[in-house]
Scaffold this active site. Structure first.
Site, short mmCIF file in Angstrom:
data_model
loop_
_atom_site.label_atom_id
_atom_site.label_comp_id
_atom_site.label_asym_id
_atom_site.label_seq_id
_atom_site.Cartn_x
_atom_site.Cartn_y
_atom_site.Cartn_z
N GLY A 28 37.77 51.67 41.89
CA GLY A 28 37.24 50.60 42.73
C GLY A 28 36.55 49.51 41.91
O GLY A 28 36.39 49.63 40.69
N HIS A 29 36.08 48.51 42.61
CA HIS A 29 35.45 47.36 41.97
C HIS A 29 34.14 47.74 41.26
O HIS A 29 33.45 48.68 41.66
CB HIS A 29 35.15 46.27 43.01
CG HIS A 29 34.17 46.74 44.04
ND1 HIS A 29 32.81 46.57 43.89
CD2 HIS A 29 34.34 47.41 45.20
CE1 HIS A 29 32.19 47.10 44.92
NE2 HIS A 29 33.10 47.62 45.73
N ASP A 30 33.82 47.03 40.22
CA ASP A 30 32.53 47.16 39.52
C ASP A 30 32.27 48.57 38.96
O ASP A 30 31.11 48.94 38.76
CB ASP A 30 31.36 46.76 40.43
CG ASP A 30 31.44 45.30 40.85
OD1 ASP A 30 31.28 44.43 39.99
OD2 ASP A 30 31.71 45.04 42.04
#
Ligand SMILES: CC(C)(COP(=O)(O)OP(=O)(O)OC[C@H]1O[C@@H](n2cnc3c(N)ncnc32)[C@H](O)[C@@H]1OP(=O)(O)O)[C@@H](O)C(=O)NCCC(=O)NCCS
Length: 158
Positions: free
Chosen positions: A86-88
């Site tokens: 996922g993001h970040d």
């Protein structure tokens, strides 16, 4: 078979390490780079990276992998088939993600983390260095360095 270890210094080639165990990958990386070799980064064409994803030297990104925006992967991270990051997310050096793992947004995997097949790490969780997450586990809270956790929700193996 090209030769023994000494031929590394003579080879005009880059290297990758296709062994899933993080500590072994770290040892072989130190050995090869100590002989002056440079790691290659391999990414399957059927994988996708969103914006501002950073991949460290030696990363292996297999078929079907998707990595979302602003995630950072360290040195020789192994992302096996159909894993999602996922993001970040921050994925430490030599971490291994087995097939079909799901690492949610904002997760931190410290160096040499191993995730078994199909493991799910929920958003924002920190998995400590050298920890092992069993196949199929759902990790809902931070994991201590070196721990082995299994199950849903994941608990340390006793
Ligand atoms: C978690 C794991 C590392 C534990 O291995 P281990 O230290 O050898 O542990 P054991 O096999 O002795 O199992 C210890 C206990 O945990 C249980 N267990 C092991 N793996 C489990 C898992 N993934 N989920 C739930 N329980 C698990 C065992 O049944 C056993 O329970 P018991 O004591 O009640 O009999 C391993 O089972 C695992 O899941 N590895 C991931 C492998 C993988 O996905 N590889 C990717 C290939 S591409």
């Amino acid at each position: 078979m090209i030769g023994d270890d000494d031929c590394l210094a003579e080879l005009d080639a880059n290297y990758t390490i296709g062994i899933a165990k993080p500590s072994v990958r770290q040892r072989l990386d130190q050995f090869a780079s100590g002989h002056g070799a440079e790691p290659a980064l391999l990414r399957h064409p059927n994988s996708s990276l969103e914006s501002r994803v950073s991949l460290g030297p030696g990363c292996l990104i297999m078929a079907g992998v998707r990595i979302q925006a602003d995630s950072v992967l360290g040195r020789h991270v192994f992302v096996n088939a159909n894993a999602v990051i996922g993001h970040d997310a921050v994925i430490g050096d030599y971490a291994s993600l087995s097939p079909l793992t799901t690492v949610c947004g904002g997760v931190v995997l410290e160096p040499r983390t191993f995730l078994g097949a199909g493991a799910v790490i929920l958003p924002g969780v920190v998995v400590g260095a050298d920890a092992v997450v069993g196949a199929g586990a759902v990790v809902t809270q931070d994991v201590a360095p070196g721990a082995v956790v299994v199950g849903v929700p994941a608990r340390p193996v006793t």
